[in-house]
Design an enzyme around this catalytic site. Structure first.
Site, short mmCIF file in Angstrom:
data_model
loop_
_atom_site.label_atom_id
_atom_site.label_comp_id
_atom_site.label_asym_id
_atom_site.label_seq_id
_atom_site.Cartn_x
_atom_site.Cartn_y
_atom_site.Cartn_z
CB VAL B 263 -0.90 -0.01 1.25
CG1 VAL B 263 -1.72 1.26 1.35
CG2 VAL B 263 -1.81 -1.23 1.22
N GLY B 264 0.46 2.29 -0.67
CA GLY B 264 1.13 3.58 -0.53
C GLY B 264 1.69 4.13 -1.81
CD GLU B 288 -1.60 -7.22 2.08
OE1 GLU B 288 -1.65 -8.33 2.63
OE2 GLU B 288 -1.08 -6.23 2.61
CG ASN B 378 0.43 1.77 9.67
OD1 ASN B 378 -0.03 2.60 10.45
ND2 ASN B 378 0.91 2.10 8.49
#
Lengths: 497, 497
Positions: B263-264, B288, B378
């Site tokens: 992610v990101g 994912e 996270n």
């Protein structure tokens, strides 16, 4: 001896003289079983001679895992070993790694074949394997280990074979040799039972790539089998109670799950205790090395089958193996380390993994390789392949070493081989810590309570108290000023106390 | 709306009043897509009321991965969240983890289902999932994520559903829901292509376990999509050059391997660059989370298919998704995280994994989770599932942060999530370090040369020189006295400089 073999026979010195003076040598051998025993000595002699003559010989050595002094020791002592992988346990190799002389690549054993196939590692000039038989159409029957032999044979420019008449010819048929289908679109390895056979009992190569065969008649130099000591038996007992508890809780099926067991005393103690304990019935092993303790299980009729990459028996164990070899052909199966250690199979078979930790910390990180953060012991071996994907992953360590000068449990491990995310159960002779599903602070309470030796408990509690008080963020409290104080004390005074 | 749904409709407050005041709540939701949005607020209000009335409410929260503030935020702010797993990214949860209030279990996402099935974690009292449809025979069609929903639904005592009319009803059919066969003797998951379907498009539960349905009409609160910044594009370019080089070397096939992308920003930049770069043709994703960058690939006709556990689009991305939903039904497939992150599939499909590092050290250990060793960011999420078993594993990080006050490259990472044995490629905007098959000292040379920011290079070289000189053993040279000096300086002064 068939005419093909006869046509290839030469002396170890002949082979040594044909081998390159600079290059990469790959061999059979796994923890230490089935490695070449005479060519290395002849090659070492040649290397030393050429060095004296002002030449600049050097070589890399790739094996399956650790081997004997006849290979690792003699080659390391030339001072010309440049790179070594993926695992070792020979003092002369270890010392030269830690002096900075040898570049050691400490790899997951399941990764080596991929790195060889893809040419990520230096290409192999010469592969030397030990065999019990060779046919004129290039079939090679390996001896007591499989390890990396199949892949090293496929990727070598030149092949030499030590044809050893000491291991029984009946080893033909024990091996199951294949490689996983390759991406993209490779299907999963079709093994769903420990004794599924999916490959061939031999390796096939183009016969003209076999450049020479040396006849030998030598045993693997495996150590004597030691009866488990008191602490190992205590650790084993904690593990057995845990497994029975998990069965009661329906977390492990009544027929168990296949066991993987690392090398060494504690692992042997677990198997011996299973053999003796009337609450345990038939088991299966899915592991990388079988040691003498397998006979304890066999003798009481409790072994259904065992998959391994090597047979590492003492002289007494080897005799038992020979006595029953025709029956054991249906119980044992020897696989390449790429299959025995395959993460997908470890996950789908649901392995109970039992591996030794060098040290563990209060949050469950495990160090399997480094002494005081900088010195290599042996290597990670297969422990990561198994622990990371096991159904239940157990790490074992006596709580203290060197008469109490070293605590196996420390505030922070000086090197991480298995992270807090991968460890589940940690055991010392003091007790068993089940840290599954716990947040870090809870883990530290359980590990200190159950595993830490009494002489270190107060110091450890003081560390956690101080860390919680001083850390600005407290998910995993640490005091970075003091985190390695125990290791520094050990380096400077010889004791953590 | 069918009569079954009508018979179950109630308000969020009704549900909140029926939920236990002490217990474990499991929900849908994955990074943040498809999580319940109204019941949590009503439950939080009730919890706060009961707390004021002198009662002692507490709850654990299990999700797929991170969720929105409407779930994680409102529940954390009650001060009654006891345990949270397996991943989060909401400030109010993070702060309470780091103050020591919430016990956070930072797990590999692929491990959660096993821990739930086996009862290793506290049992689930209530499962709340978001759905687009429910049938009278207990079929539940999920919304924009799959995550842990199937397993949580199977193992809950009571089920509540938020029936959301905002996501398109056409999501019916995107999901492929199943669980791996269980040990012993479970066969491997029969997926050999990214878009193989092996499960059902819905979850089935006993209808009488559905205790209530709340009607909603709300979007996921996903952030706006940001165009990649300059450093992200530089990192992406290094990765593209590397992939093309590997294809030339025959280490990656010409048709590529499936991509996993974290992610990101940096991950998005890689996909955007693949879309724009004429040297790249059709690709497949096995990942994912799909983010907006997938549309860059789609718009130039370069996406063959994509497997994911969640669709996390911005408002603009969501519109694109709606516009093409009937075509995308044949391109996207939404899987449970136990399948999307399954180590065996990651290995057999041959994934190119690209994940973000928080910091990396000179020997290749990677920290994905902890700020200065003690504070949770996270969580590890799926990075370990992918990196550990990928065909090629890439970690990415801008070399500095906070205007240069923080170096992402340090002497020793303050927490290890991915060990030196698992990392292969490390990239910053400065360059790409290929550390495969290198011994530790060689790795440190390559990482310093290629990745470290110029302002930290001299200090890093000084550290390695000092370590090599002072360490008694030199396989992985470190000076334990100084190993965390950079982090300590950061904690004490706000800068590593």
């Amino acid at each position: 001896m068939n005419p093909f073999i006869q046509s290839k026979v030469m002396t170890a010195e002949d082979v040594a003289n044909r081998m390159p003076l600079q290059g990469t040598i790959a061999t059979s051998g796994f923890t230490p079983a089935g490695y070449p025993k005479v060519i290395p000595k002849a090659y070492a002699a040649r290397v030393e001679k050429e060095k004296l003559a002002g030449k600049n010989p050097w070589f890399n050595l790739y094996t399956g895992a650790s081997t004997g002094d006849e290979l690792d020791g003699v080659l390391a002592r030339t001072g010309c070993m440049k790179k070594r992988l993926p695992f070792q346990s020979t003092p002369d190799v270890r010392n030269r790694i830690n002096s900075g002389e040898i570049d050691f690549v400490d790899m997951h054993l399941s990764h080596v074949a991929h790195y060889i196939r893809d040419g990520i590692l230096d290409p192999i000039d010469v592969t030397i394997v030990e065999a019990v038989d060779v046919s004129s159409d290039g079939r090679i029957w390996l001896t007591t280990s499989s390890g990396m032999s199949r892949t090293y044979l496929h990727h070598a420019k030149e092949i030499y074979i030590e044809l050893n008449s000491r291991p029984p010819i009946e080893l033909k048929g024990f091996h199951d040799l294949t490689a996983p289908e390759q991406p993209p679109h490779g299907r999963s390895v079709p093994i769903s039972r420990v004794d599924d056979r999916i490959g061939r009992p031999y390796v096939v190569v183009e016969p003209d790539r076999i450049k020479g065969i040396v006849l030998t008649d030598l045993d693997d130099s495996s150590g004597e089998f030691k009866a488990p000591d008191e602490n190992s038996v205590l650790i084993a007992q904690h593990i057995l109670e845990f497994i029975l508890f998990e069965i009661k809780k329906d977390r492990i099926p009544k027929e168990y799950l296949p066991f993987q067991s690392g090398v060494g005393n504690v692992a042997n103690a677990v198997l011996s205790c299973i053999a003796k304990d009337s609450r345990f019935h038939e088991i299966e092993m899915w592991t990388e090395v079988l040691q003498d303790s397998i006979f304890d299980i066999l003798e009481v009729g409790k072994l259904r089958c065992a998959s391994t990459s090597a047979l590492t028996f003492s002289k007494a164990g080897h005799k038992k193996f020979l006595d029953d070899i025709n029956e054991l052909r249906y119980k044992f199966i020897i696989r390449p380390q790429e299959i025995s250690n395959h993460p997908a199979l470890v996950r789908s078979l649901g392995i109970i993994a039992m591996n030794t930790a060098l040290e563990a910390d209060i949050y469950g990180n495990v160090n399997s390789t480094h002494v005081a953060g900088t010195g290599m012991m042996n290597g990670i071996g297969g422990s990561g392949d198994f622990a990371r994907n096991a159904y239940v992953s157990i790490f074992m360590a006596p709580s203290i070493a060197k008469g109490g000068a070293i605590s196996a449990f420390v505030p922070m491990v000086s090197h991480v081989d298995h992270t807090e995310h991968d460890t589940q159960i940690i055991v010392s002779e003091q007790g068993l810590a089940d840290i599954r599903g716990l947040a870090p602070k809870k883990r530290s309470e359980v590990i200190i309570e159950k595993c830490v030796h009494p002489t270190y408990k107060d110091a450890m509690r003081e560390y956690t108290k101080d860390s919680f008080a001083t850390a600005k963020t407290k998910h995993t409290p640490h005091n970075l000023h003091k985190v390695f104080d125990w290791h520094i004390k050990l380096i400077e005074t010889g004791s953590m106390k």
